[in-house]
Scaffold this motif. Structure first.
Motif, PDB file in Angstrom:
ATOM      1  N   VAL A 106       0.840  -1.195   0.000  1.00 53.27           N
ATOM      2  CA  VAL A 106       0.000   0.000   0.000  1.00 53.27           C
ATOM      3  C   VAL A 106       0.875   1.245   0.000  1.00 53.27           C
ATOM      4  N   ALA A 107       0.583   2.176  -0.922  1.00 54.40           N
ATOM      5  CA  ALA A 107       1.322   3.431  -0.984  1.00 54.40           C
ATOM      6  C   ALA A 107       0.743   4.436   0.008  1.00 54.40           C
ATOM      7  N   ALA A 108       1.566   5.393   0.410  1.00 56.97           N
ATOM      8  CA  ALA A 108       1.135   6.422   1.362  1.00 56.97           C
ATOM      9  C   ALA A 108       1.139   7.785   0.682  1.00 56.97           C
ATOM     10  N   ALA A 109       0.176   8.628   1.080  1.00 56.44           N
ATOM     11  CA  ALA A 109       0.116  10.001   0.589  1.00 56.44           C
ATOM     12  C   ALA A 109      -0.126  10.915   1.779  1.00 56.44           C
ATOM     13  N   HIS A 110       0.819  11.837   2.028  1.00 57.67           N
ATOM     14  CA  HIS A 110       0.707  12.734   3.174  1.00 57.67           C
ATOM     15  C   HIS A 110       0.519  14.168   2.705  1.00 57.67           C
ATOM     16  N   GLY A 111      -0.320  14.903   3.406  1.00 56.41           N
ATOM     17  CA  GLY A 111      -0.591  16.302   3.108  1.00 56.41           C
ATOM     18  C   GLY A 111      -1.979  16.629   3.583  1.00 56.41           C
ATOM     19  N   THR A 112      -2.450  17.816   3.298  1.00 61.14           N
ATOM     20  CA  THR A 112      -3.857  18.077   3.572  1.00 61.14           C
ATOM     21  C   THR A 112      -4.672  17.183   2.643  1.00 61.14           C
ATOM     22  N   PHE A 113      -5.922  16.922   3.008  1.00 65.13           N
ATOM     23  CA  PHE A 113      -6.731  16.063   2.150  1.00 65.13           C
ATOM     24  C   PHE A 113      -6.954  16.705   0.775  1.00 65.13           C
ATOM     25  N   THR A 114      -7.060  17.997   0.744  1.00 65.05           N
ATOM     26  CA  THR A 114      -7.192  18.686  -0.543  1.00 65.05           C
ATOM     27  C   THR A 114      -5.953  18.472  -1.398  1.00 65.05           C
ATOM     28  N   GLU A 115      -4.778  18.598  -0.796  1.00 65.58           N
ATOM     29  CA  GLU A 115      -3.527  18.386  -1.536  1.00 65.58           C
ATOM     30  C   GLU A 115      -3.420  16.950  -2.042  1.00 65.58           C
ATOM     31  N   ILE A 116      -3.821  15.997  -1.212  1.00 68.00           N
ATOM     32  CA  ILE A 116      -3.740  14.586  -1.617  1.00 68.00           C
ATOM     33  C   ILE A 116      -4.633  14.332  -2.823  1.00 68.00           C
ATOM     34  N   VAL A 117      -5.865  14.834  -2.767  1.00 66.65           N
ATOM     35  CA  VAL A 117      -6.804  14.614  -3.867  1.00 66.65           C
ATOM     36  C   VAL A 117      -6.327  15.311  -5.136  1.00 66.65           C
ATOM     37  N   GLU A 118      -5.817  16.530  -5.006  1.00 63.77           N
ATOM     38  CA  GLU A 118      -5.360  17.267  -6.184  1.00 63.77           C
ATOM     39  C   GLU A 118      -4.159  16.605  -6.841  1.00 63.77           C
ATOM     40  N   ALA A 119      -3.310  15.947  -6.044  1.00 67.00           N
ATOM     41  CA  ALA A 119      -2.099  15.330  -6.594  1.00 67.00           C
ATOM     42  C   ALA A 119      -2.334  13.926  -7.132  1.00 67.00           C
ATOM     43  N   PHE A 120      -3.431  13.302  -6.757  1.00 63.05           N
ATOM     44  CA  PHE A 120      -3.653  11.901  -7.127  1.00 63.05           C
ATOM     45  C   PHE A 120      -4.061  11.801  -8.602  1.00 63.05           C
ATOM     46  N   PRO A 121      -3.589  10.782  -9.331  1.00 62.94           N
ATOM     47  CA  PRO A 121      -3.918  10.627 -10.759  1.00 62.94           C
ATOM     48  C   PRO A 121      -5.300   9.993 -10.975  1.00 62.94           C
ATOM     49  N   PHE A 122      -6.339  10.755 -10.784  1.00 61.42           N
ATOM     50  CA  PHE A 122      -7.702  10.262 -10.969  1.00 61.42           C
ATOM     51  C   PHE A 122      -7.972   9.960 -12.443  1.00 61.42           C
ATOM     52  N   ASP A 123      -8.785   8.916 -12.682  1.00 57.89           N
ATOM     53  CA  ASP A 123      -9.279   8.628 -14.021  1.00 57.89           C
ATOM     54  C   ASP A 123     -10.583   7.852 -13.896  1.00 57.89           C
ATOM     55  N   ALA A 124     -11.055   7.297 -15.020  1.00 55.34           N
ATOM     56  CA  ALA A 124     -12.360   6.631 -15.032  1.00 55.34           C
ATOM     57  C   ALA A 124     -12.376   5.326 -14.255  1.00 55.34           C
ATOM     58  N   SER A 125     -11.222   4.864 -13.786  1.00 51.65           N
ATOM     59  CA  SER A 125     -11.166   3.629 -12.997  1.00 51.65           C
ATOM     60  C   SER A 125     -10.672   3.883 -11.579  1.00 51.65           C
ATOM     61  N   THR A 126     -10.855   5.100 -11.098  1.00 46.82           N
ATOM     62  CA  THR A 126     -10.451   5.451  -9.739  1.00 46.82           C
ATOM     63  C   THR A 126     -11.646   5.338  -8.786  1.00 46.82           C
ATOM     64  N   TYR A 127     -11.393   4.734  -7.631  1.00 49.79           N
ATOM     65  CA  TYR A 127     -12.371   4.635  -6.553  1.00 49.79           C
ATOM     66  C   TYR A 127     -11.819   5.441  -5.380  1.00 49.79           C
ATOM     67  N   ALA A 128     -12.655   6.245  -4.755  1.00 45.51           N
ATOM     68  CA  ALA A 128     -12.226   7.053  -3.610  1.00 45.51           C
ATOM     69  C   ALA A 128     -13.149   6.801  -2.431  1.00 45.51           C
ATOM     70  N   VAL A 129     -12.555   6.497  -1.297  1.00 45.75           N
ATOM     71  CA  VAL A 129     -13.303   6.190  -0.078  1.00 45.75           C
ATOM     72  C   VAL A 129     -12.853   7.148   1.018  1.00 45.75           C
ATOM     73  N   VAL A 130     -13.795   7.867   1.587  1.00 39.59           N
ATOM     74  CA  VAL A 130     -13.488   8.830   2.649  1.00 39.59           C
ATOM     75  C   VAL A 130     -13.888   8.223   3.989  1.00 39.59           C
ATOM     76  N   VAL A 131     -12.886   7.985   4.829  1.00 38.29           N
ATOM     77  CA  VAL A 131     -13.116   7.458   6.186  1.00 38.29           C
ATOM     78  C   VAL A 131     -12.233   8.263   7.142  1.00 38.29           C
ATOM     79  N   SER A 132     -12.344   9.568   7.051  1.00 34.27           N
ATOM     80  CA  SER A 132     -11.484  10.435   7.855  1.00 34.27           C
ATOM     81  C   SER A 132     -12.026  10.546   9.276  1.00 34.27           C
ATOM     82  N   ARG A 133     -11.379  11.384  10.085  1.00 33.94           N
ATOM     83  CA  ARG A 133     -11.658  11.351  11.527  1.00 33.94           C
ATOM     84  C   ARG A 133     -12.830  12.221  11.966  1.00 33.94           C
ATOM     85  N   GLY A 134     -13.438  12.975  11.065  1.00 30.55           N
ATOM     86  CA  GLY A 134     -14.540  13.841  11.493  1.00 30.55           C
ATOM     87  C   GLY A 134     -15.221  14.523  10.326  1.00 30.55           C
TER      88      GLY A 134
END
Length: 346
Positions: A222-250
């Motif tokens: 499993v790879a790790a991505a550190h930063g604000t959640f906005t920064e992580i999402v903006e940097a991630f290579p999203f495409d038509a086969s990307t799944y995103a699951v939000v299970v943050s702390r609040g």
């Protein structure tokens, strides 16, 4: 494994063939959609079951490559004697064996897979032709083979092979590598990250707390991505086969994730929480002026309703929904209708 096999075929090579399990009845060693590449020296990659059955397919693959024409092979595994020579798995497999020396159709399919899109490989047994359809229904190689558009679209969406009524046209969906971005490295996030690689997802676990992403806390692979959640999402290579699951702390970090995700493409996105929290987050997203249609497409509360309690059970509930989305399972519609009813319309 489909994308890796297509890449091998797109590289070209004489005397190659592609064998695909297109139908299984009863018990068989590989499921429909399993693929194998053979070359002049025998097996190159993949498997359609191993043992005597695969040995026969390899022989048929050499013949198909030499003749330049596809064929169907039936492997019977319904032997009754444990001490006899017949295979005793208890079922039969139908395997499509087709020449694959021409890299052009596979290169066309690989181009789509590399974009995170699905593609459909269509083979006319009688004509010996190979055609490729893109996810939008456009035939990008070989022209339209006369496929039923609804049948082709269903095969593409559910990821299972199909054949026309006459059995001459076989449709083989090719799936890209799917990426899963988990936003939140707490108990549920780590449990899901541990489970998802075994379901053929390339997993990245993101969090704004570096201590939660230390190597000894990350599941293998499993790879790790550190930063604000906005920064992580903006940097991630999203495409038509990307799944995103939000299970943050609040709810505040959930809202940050949702705001960022609604600006990116994805196949699936959702977040965990009570119905009340979900409603408040969605209402705020609407108040922000974000796209109502995309807000409605968010899966929240996330996961199948199986009365899950522990992080591991919640991970199973979420993973079950990801698989249902991958396969466009018929159960999705009532699941989504029940979710909309619980949270109210966005």
């Amino acid at each position: 494994m489909s994308q890796e096999l297509v890449r091998i075929l797109a590289e070209g090579g004489p005397g190659r063939s592609l064998s695909t399990v297109v139908r299984v009845q009863g018990s068989a060693p590989r499921h429909a959609g399993s693929m194998m590449i053979a070359g002049p020296g025998g097996l190159v990659a993949g498997s359609v079951g191993g043992g005597r059955g695969e040995a026969r397919v390899l022989a048929e693959a050499a013949a198909a490559a030499a003749e330049g024409r596809p064929r169907l092979v039936e492997i019977d595994m319904q032997g009754q004697d444990a001490q006899g020579p017949d295979m005793v798995c208890g079922g039969t497999s139908r395997i499509l064996v087709q020449p694959a020396s021409d890299p052009a159709p596979f290169a066309a399919a690989l181009d789509r897979l590399a974009r995170g899109e699905r593609a459909l490989l269509a083979t006319r047994i009688g004509a010996g032709t190979t055609h490729v359809m893109a996810a939008d229904g456009t035939w990008i190689h070989g022209g339209d083979p006369g496929a039923d558009p609804d049948l082709a679209q269903r095969a593409l969406e559910c990821g299972h092979p199909a054949a026309d009524a006459g059995g001459d046209l076989h449709l083989l969906p090719l799936l890209p590598r799917e990426k899963l971005l988990i936003l939140g490295a707490g108990h549920v996030g780590r449990a899901l990250a541990a489970l998802a690689p075994g379901l053929c997802f390339d997993v990245t676990l993101g969090d704004d707390r570096s201590a939660f992403l230390e190597a000894d806390r990350l599941p293998p692979g499993v790879a790790a991505a550190h930063g604000t959640f906005t920064e992580i999402v903006e940097a991630f290579p999203f495409d038509a086969s990307t799944y995103a699951v939000v299970v943050s702390r609040g709810h505040l970090s959930d809202l940050e994730c949702v705001r960022a995700l609604l600006k990116r493409p994805w196949r699936y996105a959702g977040f965990m929480g009570s119905v009340r929290k979900v409603r408040l987050v969605l209402d705020q997203a609407l108040a922000d002026g974000l796209d109502p249609a995309r807000i409605a497409a968010l899966c929240a509360p996330i996961g199948l309703d199986i009365e899950a309690e522990t992080p591991e059970e919640l991970a199973v509930a979420i993973a079950g929904e990801l698989i249902a989305v991958r396969r466009r399972a018929p159960a999705l519609e009532p699941i989504q209708a029940a979710r909309r009813a619980r949270r109210g319309k966005p």
